[in-house]
Design a protein around this motif. Structure first.
Motif, PDB file in Angstrom:
ATOM      1  N   HIS A   1       0.866  -1.177   0.000  1.00 30.26           N
ATOM      2  CA  HIS A   1       0.000   0.000   0.000  1.00 30.26           C
ATOM      3  C   HIS A   1       0.901   1.225   0.000  1.00 30.26           C
ATOM      4  O   HIS A   1       1.910   1.271   0.712  1.00 30.26           O
ATOM      5  CB  HIS A   1      -0.919   0.012   1.217  1.00 30.26           C
ATOM      6  N   GLU A   2       0.518   2.210  -0.785  1.00 27.54           N
ATOM      7  CA  GLU A   2       1.375   3.390  -0.972  1.00 27.54           C
ATOM      8  C   GLU A   2       1.606   4.166   0.323  1.00 27.54           C
ATOM      9  O   GLU A   2       2.605   4.887   0.451  1.00 27.54           O
ATOM     10  CB  GLU A   2       0.753   4.314  -2.028  1.00 27.54           C
ATOM     11  N   LEU A   3       0.710   4.031   1.304  1.00 23.45           N
ATOM     12  CA  LEU A   3       0.845   4.778   2.546  1.00 23.45           C
ATOM     13  C   LEU A   3       1.586   4.013   3.631  1.00 23.45           C
ATOM     14  O   LEU A   3       1.838   4.559   4.712  1.00 23.45           O
ATOM     15  CB  LEU A   3      -0.548   5.182   3.064  1.00 23.45           C
ATOM     16  N   LEU A   4       1.928   2.764   3.360  1.00 29.97           N
ATOM     17  CA  LEU A   4       2.547   1.928   4.389  1.00 29.97           C
ATOM     18  C   LEU A   4       3.884   1.365   3.920  1.00 29.97           C
ATOM     19  O   LEU A   4       4.089   1.151   2.719  1.00 29.97           O
ATOM     20  CB  LEU A   4       1.624   0.757   4.747  1.00 29.97           C
ATOM     21  N   HIS A   5       4.764   1.114   4.863  1.00 27.15           N
ATOM     22  CA  HIS A   5       5.975   0.364   4.544  1.00 27.15           C
ATOM     23  C   HIS A   5       5.559  -1.065   4.228  1.00 27.15           C
ATOM     24  O   HIS A   5       4.836  -1.701   5.009  1.00 27.15           O
ATOM     25  CB  HIS A   5       6.952   0.391   5.721  1.00 27.15           C
ATOM     26  N   SER A   6       5.998  -1.565   3.082  1.00 18.28           N
ATOM     27  CA  SER A   6       5.547  -2.867   2.607  1.00 18.28           C
ATOM     28  C   SER A   6       6.713  -3.748   2.206  1.00 18.28           C
ATOM     29  O   SER A   6       7.719  -3.266   1.672  1.00 18.28           O
ATOM     30  CB  SER A   6       4.606  -2.705   1.402  1.00 18.28           C
ATOM     31  N   LEU A   7       6.553  -5.048   2.453  1.00 21.83           N
ATOM     32  CA  LEU A   7       7.530  -6.043   2.025  1.00 21.83           C
ATOM     33  C   LEU A   7       6.745  -7.112   1.274  1.00 21.83           C
ATOM     34  O   LEU A   7       5.856  -7.753   1.838  1.00 21.83           O
ATOM     35  CB  LEU A   7       8.246  -6.645   3.232  1.00 21.83           C
ATOM     36  N   ILE A   8       7.033  -7.266  -0.024  1.00 19.17           N
ATOM     37  CA  ILE A   8       6.206  -8.143  -0.856  1.00 19.17           C
ATOM     38  C   ILE A   8       7.065  -9.118  -1.665  1.00 19.17           C
ATOM     39  O   ILE A   8       8.260  -8.895  -1.890  1.00 19.17           O
ATOM     40  CB  ILE A   8       5.332  -7.321  -1.831  1.00 19.17           C
ATOM     41  N   HIS A   9       6.423 -10.188  -2.078  1.00 21.29           N
ATOM     42  CA  HIS A   9       7.014 -11.095  -3.047  1.00 21.29           C
ATOM     43  C   HIS A   9       6.633 -10.586  -4.437  1.00 21.29           C
ATOM     44  O   HIS A   9       5.588  -9.961  -4.618  1.00 21.29           O
ATOM     45  CB  HIS A   9       6.486 -12.516  -2.841  1.00 21.29           C
ATOM     46  N   ASN A  10       7.459 -10.886  -5.423  1.00 22.25           N
ATOM     47  CA  ASN A  10       7.209 -10.363  -6.763  1.00 22.25           C
ATOM     48  C   ASN A  10       6.160 -11.228  -7.479  1.00 22.25           C
ATOM     49  O   ASN A  10       6.474 -12.062  -8.325  1.00 22.25           O
ATOM     50  CB  ASN A  10       8.517 -10.338  -7.567  1.00 22.25           C
ATOM     51  N   ASP A  11       4.892 -11.009  -7.104  1.00 25.33           N
ATOM     52  CA  ASP A  11       3.809 -11.832  -7.632  1.00 25.33           C
ATOM     53  C   ASP A  11       3.617 -11.661  -9.129  1.00 25.33           C
ATOM     54  O   ASP A  11       3.318 -12.630  -9.838  1.00 25.33           O
ATOM     55  CB  ASP A  11       2.506 -11.511  -6.902  1.00 25.33           C
ATOM     56  N   ASP A  12       3.763 -10.464  -9.622  1.00 23.72           N
ATOM     57  CA  ASP A  12       3.614 -10.244 -11.060  1.00 23.72           C
ATOM     58  C   ASP A  12       4.657 -11.045 -11.836  1.00 23.72           C
ATOM     59  O   ASP A  12       4.344 -11.721 -12.816  1.00 23.72           O
ATOM     60  CB  ASP A  12       3.743  -8.752 -11.389  1.00 23.72           C
TER      61      ASP A  12
ATOM     62  N   ARG B   1      13.239   1.481   3.443  1.00 26.69           N
ATOM     63  CA  ARG B   1      12.655   1.631   2.113  1.00 26.69           C
ATOM     64  C   ARG B   1      11.148   1.438   2.175  1.00 26.69           C
ATOM     65  O   ARG B   1      10.648   0.535   2.844  1.00 26.69           O
ATOM     66  CB  ARG B   1      13.281   0.613   1.164  1.00 26.69           C
ATOM     67  N   GLN B   2      10.374   2.279   1.468  1.00 31.45           N
ATOM     68  CA  GLN B   2       8.916   2.211   1.525  1.00 31.45           C
ATOM     69  C   GLN B   2       8.388   0.873   1.001  1.00 31.45           C
ATOM     70  O   GLN B   2       7.434   0.324   1.559  1.00 31.45           O
ATOM     71  CB  GLN B   2       8.314   3.359   0.710  1.00 31.45           C
ATOM     72  N   LYS B   3       9.000   0.353  -0.052  1.00 26.99           N
ATOM     73  CA  LYS B   3       8.563  -0.932  -0.607  1.00 26.99           C
ATOM     74  C   LYS B   3       9.775  -1.797  -0.925  1.00 26.99           C
ATOM     75  O   LYS B   3      10.691  -1.368  -1.620  1.00 26.99           O
ATOM     76  CB  LYS B   3       7.729  -0.724  -1.878  1.00 26.99           C
ATOM     77  N   THR B   4       9.767  -3.014  -0.392  1.00 28.80           N
ATOM     78  CA  THR B   4      10.836  -3.978  -0.658  1.00 28.80           C
ATOM     79  C   THR B   4      10.226  -5.168  -1.383  1.00 28.80           C
ATOM     80  O   THR B   4       9.219  -5.726  -0.937  1.00 28.80           O
ATOM     81  CB  THR B   4      11.495  -4.456   0.652  1.00 28.80           C
ATOM     82  N   ILE B   5      10.841  -5.557  -2.506  1.00 30.39           N
ATOM     83  CA  ILE B   5      10.315  -6.653  -3.320  1.00 30.39           C
ATOM     84  C   ILE B   5      11.308  -7.808  -3.305  1.00 30.39           C
ATOM     85  O   ILE B   5      12.481  -7.638  -3.628  1.00 30.39           O
ATOM     86  CB  ILE B   5      10.069  -6.206  -4.776  1.00 30.39           C
ATOM     87  N   LEU B   6      10.815  -8.999  -2.920  1.00 30.75           N
ATOM     88  CA  LEU B   6      11.651 -10.192  -2.884  1.00 30.75           C
ATOM     89  C   LEU B   6      11.528 -10.970  -4.192  1.00 30.75           C
ATOM     90  O   LEU B   6      10.433 -11.116  -4.742  1.00 30.75           O
ATOM     91  CB  LEU B   6      11.242 -11.089  -1.718  1.00 30.75           C
TER      92      LEU B   6
END
Length: 327
Positions: free
Chosen positions: A148-159, A309-314
């Motif tokens: 989410h643009e307003l939150l610090h996020s850590l995600i897997h690269n689903d796309d 970092r605001q968004k981290t992608i694994l």
């Protein structure tokens, strides 16, 4: 019987507040410090970190909100969080919401009342109610698995996961495909993973893809797969998770459909069991343990007021196994 702060205070001849101040790193006289330390050592007193944190300005507890506990992805992520937090001298509290969104919101407020230092949130979607709760509590929150643009996020690269799987099955010659996904309320799995797959098949001029939805539960995937396979036989079913893929395989076996000779199946996640079943499952590996450890590191940094970092992608990794035949 375990000693309490009151017991320690009585034996040391000081007030309870003095013992509490000592345990929380406050200033006490050298003589008092030595007496309290001697008694604590004599009785092997272990401070109740949780109880202390309720009064402390800063705690050593991180709250973790999870949608379910009977999930490989969740359990591996929690193991990673716990291992890393222990090394950072934090403790973890877990709130299981059983995929009930209101319980997620309640858990955020409950953790705030328990004065946790930070919250790691594993949620299927982020609503205005989530954002209001996070704004109300004024505690660092890290979102894991979604963004989410307003939150610090850590995600897997689903796309990317969906895309590499799509390219793989097309390269294996499959053109009549079923994609068995989940509700788009779950943005990571329901939207981004599917969009990545759609991006890959859009590059194939003669692919026929039908899209269906089920839940994350294997038992429901079994039922949905039966409806699909009794209506029309594709050459391949791409399941949005390994659990769904195993539900498809169970249905295929019950219908005497051979995998991969008559039907190929793929999943996402790379759960431990996917390498043990026969045939072994072609899937995309998600690094859940690493995600948990990184989430713990990030929330501790946010608690300490450090920049994250605001968004981290694994990254993800395609694992090609026996469940996909080449046509």
């Amino acid at each position: 019987m375990n000693k309490t702060i009151a017991d320690i205070a009585q034996m040391a001849g000081v007030a309870k507040s003095t013992v509490s101040r000592f345990l929380n790193g406050g200033s006490v006289s050298e003589n008092t410090r030595q007496k309290i330390e001697r008694i604590i050592k004599q009785y092997n007193y272990v401070p109740n970190t949780f109880a202390r944190s309720l009064k402390a300005k800063k705690t050593s507890i991180i709250g973790t909100v999870v949608p379910r506990l009977d999930s490989y992805a969740t359990s591996q992520t929690l193991i990673g969080i716990d291992e890393e937090l222990r090394g950072l001298q934090y403790q973890m509290l877990i709130a299981n919401t059983s995929q009930d969104m209101q319980r997620e919101i309640d858990a955020i407020y409950d953790f705030a009342r328990q004065k946790v230092s930070g919250i790691i949130l594993l949620a299927a979607e982020i609503t205005d109610a989530h954002l209001k709760a996070i704004e109300d509590i004024q505690i660092p929150v890290l979102l894991v698995g979604q963004q989410h643009e307003l939150l610090h996020s850590l995600i897997h690269n689903d796309d990317q996961a969906g895309y590499v799987m799509g390219k793989h099955v097309i390269e294996r010659g499959h053109r009549d495909i079923v994609y068995l996904g989940v509700s788009e309320r779950d943005q990571a799995v329901g939207i981004h993973r599917k969009r990545g797959f759609q991006r890959a098949v859009a590059e194939c001029s003669d692919c026929k893809v039908r899209y269906y939805e089920t839940s994350f539960k294997m038992s429901e995937a079994v039922v949905t797969a039966q409806t699909i396979l009794e209506a029309s036989m594709p050459t391949l079913i791409v399941a949005a998770t390994d659990n769904i893929a195993m539900g498809v395989m169970k249905t295929a076996f019950s219908l005497n459909i051979s995998i991969p000779q008559h039907l190929s199946v793929t999943g996402f996640g790379d759960y431990d069991i996917t390498e043990m079943i026969h045939p072994t499952l072609t899937t995309v590996k998600y690094h859940y343990l690493q995600a948990g450890m990184l989430a713990a590191a990030h929330i501790s940094q946010l608690v300490e007021g450090q920049s994250v970092r605001q968004k981290t992608i694994l990254d993800v990794e395609l694992i090609s196994r026996e469940s996909v035949d080449k046509i």
